[in-house]
Design an enzyme around this catalytic site. Structure first.
Site, mmCIF file in Angstrom:
data_model
loop_
_atom_site.group_PDB
_atom_site.id
_atom_site.type_symbol
_atom_site.label_atom_id
_atom_site.label_comp_id
_atom_site.label_asym_id
_atom_site.label_seq_id
_atom_site.Cartn_x
_atom_site.Cartn_y
_atom_site.Cartn_z
ATOM 1 N N TYR A 146 1.046 -1.084 -0.201
ATOM 2 C CA TYR A 146 0.354 -0.238 0.036
ATOM 3 C C TYR A 146 0.924 1.092 0.107
ATOM 4 C CZ TYR A 146 -3.671 3.484 1.298
ATOM 5 O OH TYR A 146 -4.277 4.755 1.473
ATOM 6 N N ASP A 239 9.256 2.836 -0.383
ATOM 7 C CA ASP A 239 8.141 3.344 0.203
ATOM 8 C C ASP A 239 8.448 3.359 2.029
ATOM 9 O OD1 ASP A 239 6.474 4.213 1.565
ATOM 10 O OD2 ASP A 239 4.895 3.673 0.523
ATOM 11 N N LYS A 267 5.184 8.926 9.429
ATOM 12 C CA LYS A 267 4.686 8.632 9.975
ATOM 13 C C LYS A 267 6.065 9.336 11.022
ATOM 14 C CE LYS A 267 2.551 4.696 8.115
ATOM 15 N NZ LYS A 267 0.940 4.369 8.630
HETATM 16 N N1 PMP Z 1 3.330 4.092 2.463
HETATM 17 C C1 PMP Z 1 2.930 3.429 3.441
HETATM 18 C C2 PMP Z 1 4.490 2.171 3.255
HETATM 19 C C3 PMP Z 1 2.499 2.726 4.773
HETATM 20 O O1 PMP Z 1 2.156 2.282 5.392
HETATM 21 C C4 PMP Z 1 0.875 4.327 4.211
HETATM 22 C C5 PMP Z 1 -0.097 4.353 5.148
HETATM 23 N N2 PMP Z 1 0.010 3.450 5.956
HETATM 24 C C6 PMP Z 1 1.009 5.609 3.188
HETATM 25 C C7 PMP Z 1 2.203 5.249 2.504
HETATM 26 C C8 PMP Z 1 0.173 6.582 2.631
HETATM 27 O O2 PMP Z 1 0.267 7.507 4.102
HETATM 28 P P1 PMP Z 1 -0.333 8.754 4.975
HETATM 29 O O3 PMP Z 1 -1.736 7.989 5.079
HETATM 30 O O4 PMP Z 1 -0.019 9.060 5.492
HETATM 31 O O5 PMP Z 1 -1.464 8.701 3.162
#
Ligand code: PMP
Length: 429
Positions: A146, A239, A267
């Site tokens: 994701y 990511d 995060k």
């Molecule tokens: N990339 C990864 C690996 C994630 O785990 C997440 C959210 N859990 C995101 C992108 C998206 O981040 P956000 O919810 O802050 O938009």
């Protein structure tokens, strides 16, 4: 042993009238496991307290950011002091430069970095930059990873999208979705073949997957992607929104010794405040406006409060031994869970990297999305509720990772293992 959730139920009922599903991010509605979500009232250390006064040992930790635990006094103080000077300016602040210097100092492949407001913005912007840089359109991702909710990344994605059976969202134009190819995680061979056609802008992946449960990369997976991306002029994007400063100070790229061309963060670098970041080699980042022709902007980007919370959190993570402590606490927990399951005769598999882990209800190794899908999700739902009734807050889906913080105590970990043991025994008795 039913929980009293009257206040939460009332808030949820009110919320459902005015907020889609009553929540501002779908996973919070507990659709996969059923029941009422608790509404958070406050949190301190590894405890989270709901509106009815129930307390839980928290393994969600805001889905990762609260690595120091909730309500860390230094972070709170930094936020308060910064807030007193002004909430945002629309002008750059020195803290943003401090943050950029810190991130580029830790991650060797990062010469320049831009701050944004969420992980979604980070990955979305990184893809645009990679496309602008390579002048190619196609991107490759991995099924079950994701990367936020940008159109072209909501293709066979994990986390809530997988939980709710909509890995391919409505509303994404077919022509946009067509530019994204998705391959099974941990299987480099088909990707290598496709990349050799020479028209792919970027490969984006979670170097340790967290959104189909915690799944580490198999030996050679990241290395092969690195080699073939170099060979074909494809931008390799890690990511690390979840894994950044979570699986180690140098993040997953440091842990596995593989350097991407671009990295996305979020995060932890915001310490619980909204943030995201994307960066990489100078040659690539040079295409970003105002230097280059790829436009990306944000009214509140580099927000001083987020930067202050993030810098203070990262400062606390530089204390020697911190990651060893996290690793030891998490190992103690996962070993305890495995023992409790074995003793009760419940088949489980645990995947763990640093302080990130998932307990899967299945005996098979879990290496990709199909393996997670093949787990016993009904058992997971029962486990989730059994744990919640016993004061343990887990993410509400088998497609999520649990997180441990520096604030989790031995007692809280022992309590978690005893609670799991009680749930397992209830099943087999
Ligand atoms: N990339 C990864 C690996 C994630 O785990 C997440 C959210 N859990 C995101 C992108 C998206 O981040 P956000 O919810 O802050 O938009």
């Amino acid at each position: 042993m039913a929980l009293h959730l009257e206040e939460s139920e009332q808030a949820f009922a009110r919320g459902q009238e005015r907020i889609p599903g009553g929540v501002n991010s779908p996973v919070r509605a507990l659709k996969a496991v059923g029941g009422t979500p608790f509404f958070a009232a406050s949190a301190s250390g590894a405890w989270v307290t709901d509106l009815d006064g129930n307390q839980y040992v928290d393994y969600i930790l805001s889905y990762g950011p609260m690595i120091l635990g909730h309500g860390n006094p230094e972070v709170t103080r930094a936020v308060q002091e910064t807030a007193e000077k002004g909430l945002s300016f629309g002008a750059p602040t020195a803290g943003e430069v401090d943050m950029a210097e810190l991130l580029c100092g830790v991650l060797p492949g990062m010469d320049q970095v831009r701050l944004v407001n969420s992980g979604t913005e980070a990955t979305m912007s990184a893809i645009r930059v990679a496309r602008g840089y390579t002048q190619r359109d196609t991107i490759i991702k991995f099924t079950g990873c994701y990367h936020g909710h940008a159109d072209y990344l909501l293709v066979k994605s994990g986390s809530g999208a997988a939980t709710f059976g909509v890995p391919d969202s409505l509303g994404v134009p077919k022509d946009v979705a067509r530019t994204t190819l998705s391959f099974p995680y941990n299987d480099p061979t088909p990707v290598v073949e496709r990349l050799r056609e020479g028209d792919v802008a970027a490969v984006i992946l979670e170097p340790v997957a967290g959104n189909m449960g915690c799944i580490p990369p198999e030996p050679g997976f990241l290395e092969t992607l690195r080699e073939v991306c170099t060979e074909t002029g494809t931008v390799l994007i890690f990511d690390e929104v979840m894994t950044g400063f979570r699986v180690g100070w140098k993040s997953a790229q440091g842990l596995y010794g593989v350097q991407p061309d671009m990295t996305c963060l979020g995060k932890i670098i915001g310490g619980g405040m909204p943030v995201g970041a994307y960066g990489g080699k100078a040659e690539i980042m040079d295409v970003v406006s105002p230097m280059g022709g790829v436009y990306q902007a944000g009214t509140l980007s580099g927000n001083p409060i987020s930067v202050a919370a993030g810098l203070t959190t990262l400062g606390a993570l530089q204390v020697p031994g911190v990651y060893d402590r996290l690793e030891a606490a998490t190992t103690q927990l996962t070993e305890g869970l495995l023992e409790a399951a074995a003793e009760a005769g419940v088949p489980v598999t645990v995947n763990r990297v640093g302080s990130m882990f998932t307990l899967f209800f299945g005996e098979h190794p879990v290496k990709n999305m199909d393996d997670t899908a093949a787990c016993d999700h009904e058992r997971f739902a029962s486990f989730f509720h059994g744990m919640r009734e016993r004061g343990v807050n887990l993410p509400p889906s088998q497609y999520e990772a649990c997180f441990v913080s520096l604030a989790h105590t031995e007692e809280q970990i022992s309590h978690t293992i005893s609670a799991a043991s009680a749930v397992f025994h209830e099943w087999v008795s």
